[in-house]
Design a protein around this motif. Sequence first.
Motif, PDB file in Angstrom:
ATOM      1  N   ARG A  54       0.870  -1.170   0.000  1.00 23.55           N
ATOM      2  CA  ARG A  54       0.000   0.000   0.000  1.00 23.55           C
ATOM      3  C   ARG A  54       0.906   1.219   0.000  1.00 23.55           C
ATOM      4  O   ARG A  54       2.029   1.166   0.450  1.00 23.55           O
ATOM      5  CB  ARG A  54      -0.888   0.034   1.241  1.00 23.55           C
ATOM      6  N   ILE A  55       0.392   2.292  -0.500  1.00 24.55           N
ATOM      7  CA  ILE A  55       1.170   3.516  -0.487  1.00 24.55           C
ATOM      8  C   ILE A  55       0.468   4.532   0.388  1.00 24.55           C
ATOM      9  O   ILE A  55      -0.750   4.574   0.448  1.00 24.55           O
ATOM     10  CB  ILE A  55       1.379   4.065  -1.918  1.00 24.55           C
ATOM     11  N   ARG A  56       1.269   5.298   1.090  1.00 24.54           N
ATOM     12  CA  ARG A  56       0.709   6.378   1.899  1.00 24.54           C
ATOM     13  C   ARG A  56       0.835   7.668   1.113  1.00 24.54           C
ATOM     14  O   ARG A  56       1.909   8.039   0.677  1.00 24.54           O
ATOM     15  CB  ARG A  56       1.476   6.511   3.212  1.00 24.54           C
ATOM     16  N   ILE A  57      -0.278   8.317   0.962  1.00 24.87           N
ATOM     17  CA  ILE A  57      -0.314   9.531   0.161  1.00 24.87           C
ATOM     18  C   ILE A  57      -1.022  10.599   0.958  1.00 24.87           C
ATOM     19  O   ILE A  57      -2.026  10.343   1.614  1.00 24.87           O
ATOM     20  CB  ILE A  57      -1.062   9.272  -1.173  1.00 24.87           C
ATOM     21  N   SER A  58      -0.506  11.819   0.882  1.00 30.79           N
ATOM     22  CA  SER A  58      -1.129  12.917   1.619  1.00 30.79           C
ATOM     23  C   SER A  58      -2.553  13.149   1.119  1.00 30.79           C
ATOM     24  O   SER A  58      -2.899  12.799  -0.008  1.00 30.79           O
ATOM     25  CB  SER A  58      -0.302  14.199   1.443  1.00 30.79           C
ATOM     26  N   SER A  59      -3.380  13.758   1.963  1.00 26.16           N
ATOM     27  CA  SER A  59      -4.775  13.999   1.577  1.00 26.16           C
ATOM     28  C   SER A  59      -4.855  14.949   0.384  1.00 26.16           C
ATOM     29  O   SER A  59      -5.729  14.807  -0.464  1.00 26.16           O
ATOM     30  CB  SER A  59      -5.580  14.545   2.759  1.00 26.16           C
ATOM     31  N   GLU A  60      -3.921  15.900   0.305  1.00 28.48           N
ATOM     32  CA  GLU A  60      -3.912  16.807  -0.851  1.00 28.48           C
ATOM     33  C   GLU A  60      -3.625  16.040  -2.134  1.00 28.48           C
ATOM     34  O   GLU A  60      -4.224  16.278  -3.173  1.00 28.48           O
ATOM     35  CB  GLU A  60      -2.870  17.921  -0.674  1.00 28.48           C
ATOM     36  N   ARG A  61      -2.670  15.094  -2.064  1.00 26.43           N
ATOM     37  CA  ARG A  61      -2.320  14.300  -3.234  1.00 26.43           C
ATOM     38  C   ARG A  61      -3.491  13.391  -3.614  1.00 26.43           C
ATOM     39  O   ARG A  61      -3.760  13.180  -4.783  1.00 26.43           O
ATOM     40  CB  ARG A  61      -1.062  13.478  -2.954  1.00 26.43           C
ATOM     41  N   MET A  62      -4.210  12.841  -2.623  1.00 29.65           N
ATOM     42  CA  MET A  62      -5.349  11.984  -2.939  1.00 29.65           C
ATOM     43  C   MET A  62      -6.437  12.771  -3.655  1.00 29.65           C
ATOM     44  O   MET A  62      -7.068  12.270  -4.574  1.00 29.65           O
ATOM     45  CB  MET A  62      -5.924  11.317  -1.683  1.00 29.65           C
ATOM     46  N   GLY A 115     -11.254  11.738  -2.868  1.00 29.36           N
ATOM     47  CA  GLY A 115     -10.128  11.861  -1.956  1.00 29.36           C
ATOM     48  C   GLY A 115     -10.348  11.213  -0.605  1.00 29.36           C
ATOM     49  O   GLY A 115      -9.710  11.587   0.376  1.00 29.36           O
ATOM     50  N   LEU A 116     -11.239  10.231  -0.533  1.00 30.87           N
ATOM     51  CA  LEU A 116     -11.573   9.603   0.740  1.00 30.87           C
ATOM     52  C   LEU A 116     -10.778   8.331   1.018  1.00 30.87           C
ATOM     53  O   LEU A 116     -10.859   7.791   2.114  1.00 30.87           O
ATOM     54  CB  LEU A 116     -13.067   9.286   0.782  1.00 30.87           C
ATOM     55  N   THR A 117     -10.030   7.857   0.040  1.00 25.68           N
ATOM     56  CA  THR A 117      -9.209   6.662   0.218  1.00 25.68           C
ATOM     57  C   THR A 117      -7.806   7.099   0.581  1.00 25.68           C
ATOM     58  O   THR A 117      -7.111   7.690  -0.233  1.00 25.68           O
ATOM     59  CB  THR A 117      -9.180   5.813  -1.071  1.00 25.68           C
ATOM     60  N   GLU A 118      -7.393   6.822   1.817  1.00 28.16           N
ATOM     61  CA  GLU A 118      -6.094   7.281   2.287  1.00 28.16           C
ATOM     62  C   GLU A 118      -4.942   6.430   1.772  1.00 28.16           C
ATOM     63  O   GLU A 118      -3.854   6.942   1.550  1.00 28.16           O
ATOM     64  CB  GLU A 118      -6.064   7.310   3.818  1.00 28.16           C
ATOM     65  N   GLN A 119      -5.157   5.140   1.621  1.00 27.20           N
ATOM     66  CA  GLN A 119      -4.082   4.251   1.206  1.00 27.20           C
ATOM     67  C   GLN A 119      -4.568   3.310   0.117  1.00 27.20           C
ATOM     68  O   GLN A 119      -4.882   2.151   0.377  1.00 27.20           O
ATOM     69  CB  GLN A 119      -3.553   3.457   2.400  1.00 27.20           C
ATOM     70  N   PRO A 120      -4.622   3.802  -1.119  1.00 26.81           N
ATOM     71  CA  PRO A 120      -5.084   2.923  -2.196  1.00 26.81           C
ATOM     72  C   PRO A 120      -4.077   1.823  -2.478  1.00 26.81           C
ATOM     73  O   PRO A 120      -2.874   2.013  -2.338  1.00 26.81           O
ATOM     74  CB  PRO A 120      -5.198   3.869  -3.386  1.00 26.81           C
ATOM     75  N   LYS A 121      -4.570   0.657  -2.847  1.00 30.23           N
ATOM     76  CA  LYS A 121      -3.688  -0.421  -3.229  1.00 30.23           C
ATOM     77  C   LYS A 121      -3.140  -0.128  -4.619  1.00 30.23           C
ATOM     78  O   LYS A 121      -3.864   0.366  -5.494  1.00 30.23           O
ATOM     79  CB  LYS A 121      -4.442  -1.750  -3.234  1.00 30.23           C
ATOM     80  N   LEU A 122      -1.868  -0.440  -4.811  1.00 30.74           N
ATOM     81  CA  LEU A 122      -1.271  -0.219  -6.125  1.00 30.74           C
ATOM     82  C   LEU A 122      -2.001  -0.972  -7.232  1.00 30.74           C
ATOM     83  O   LEU A 122      -2.217  -0.395  -8.301  1.00 30.74           O
ATOM     84  CB  LEU A 122       0.211  -0.592  -6.109  1.00 30.74           C
ATOM     85  N   PRO A 123      -2.408  -2.227  -7.021  1.00 35.52           N
ATOM     86  CA  PRO A 123      -3.148  -2.902  -8.094  1.00 35.52           C
ATOM     87  C   PRO A 123      -4.440  -2.173  -8.475  1.00 35.52           C
ATOM     88  O   PRO A 123      -4.845  -2.198  -9.632  1.00 35.52           O
ATOM     89  CB  PRO A 123      -3.454  -4.287  -7.513  1.00 35.52           C
ATOM     90  N   THR A 124      -5.065  -1.496  -7.501  1.00 33.69           N
ATOM     91  CA  THR A 124      -6.271  -0.718  -7.797  1.00 33.69           C
ATOM     92  C   THR A 124      -5.929   0.432  -8.728  1.00 33.69           C
ATOM     93  O   THR A 124      -6.611   0.658  -9.741  1.00 33.69           O
ATOM     94  CB  THR A 124      -6.897  -0.179  -6.493  1.00 33.69           C
ATOM     95  N   LEU A 125      -4.867   1.166  -8.410  1.00 35.70           N
ATOM     96  CA  LEU A 125      -4.462   2.279  -9.267  1.00 35.70           C
ATOM     97  C   LEU A 125      -4.038   1.786 -10.649  1.00 35.70           C
ATOM     98  O   LEU A 125      -4.365   2.404 -11.660  1.00 35.70           O
ATOM     99  CB  LEU A 125      -3.336   3.075  -8.611  1.00 35.70           C
ATOM    100  N   PHE A 126      -3.326   0.656 -10.693  1.00 30.51           N
ATOM    101  CA  PHE A 126      -2.925   0.097 -11.988  1.00 30.51           C
ATOM    102  C   PHE A 126      -4.147  -0.317 -12.809  1.00 30.51           C
ATOM    103  O   PHE A 126      -4.182  -0.087 -14.018  1.00 30.51           O
ATOM    104  CB  PHE A 126      -1.987  -1.096 -11.809  1.00 30.51           C
ATOM    105  N   SER A 127      -5.150  -0.907 -12.179  1.00 27.63           N
ATOM    106  CA  SER A 127      -6.362  -1.313 -12.902  1.00 27.63           C
ATOM    107  C   SER A 127      -7.089  -0.109 -13.476  1.00 27.63           C
ATOM    108  O   SER A 127      -7.566  -0.141 -14.618  1.00 27.63           O
ATOM    109  CB  SER A 127      -7.307  -2.087 -11.982  1.00 27.63           C
ATOM    110  N   ILE A 128      -7.178   0.945 -12.681  1.00 30.86           N
ATOM    111  CA  ILE A 128      -7.817   2.176 -13.162  1.00 30.86           C
ATOM    112  C   ILE A 128      -7.037   2.731 -14.347  1.00 30.86           C
ATOM    113  O   ILE A 128      -7.617   3.103 -15.372  1.00 30.86           O
ATOM    114  CB  ILE A 128      -7.933   3.210 -12.031  1.00 30.86           C
ATOM    115  N   CYS A 129      -5.713   2.778 -14.217  1.00 29.99           N
ATOM    116  CA  CYS A 129      -4.879   3.297 -15.311  1.00 29.99           C
ATOM    117  C   CYS A 129      -5.026   2.458 -16.572  1.00 29.99           C
ATOM    118  O   CYS A 129      -5.135   3.008 -17.669  1.00 29.99           O
ATOM    119  CB  CYS A 129      -3.417   3.328 -14.879  1.00 29.99           C
TER     120      CYS A 129
END
Length: 92
Positions: free
Chosen positions: A9-17, A55-69
């Motif tokens: 999982r990646i930690r991303i700031s709320s602004e970045r989310m 911006g409500l997901t604080e720690q998205p899973k990388l596979p989730t982001l890859f699937s969206i991409c």
Amino acid sequence: METIFKRKRIRISSERMLSIGKIVRSERLSKGFTQQQLAYLSGIDCCTISNIENGLTEQPKLPTLFSICDTLNVHINVFFIECKPFEIKMDE
């Protein structure tokens, strides 16, 4: 696609989310998809898509982001172009 990030999982700031969410929404709308269509095509729950876009997901899973991409036909770098290296931390 390899699944070397399966449990990461990646930690991303709320602004970045919020920024990631805006990019997802913008790309989704430019392709003419509803949230439901993106969810179906990417294999991700519609609530997850909504949470990411808002911006409500604080720690998205990388596979989730890859699937969206993959579904939106964008490179994952679009989310992190303006990030400084210390803004992203990997959990083990």
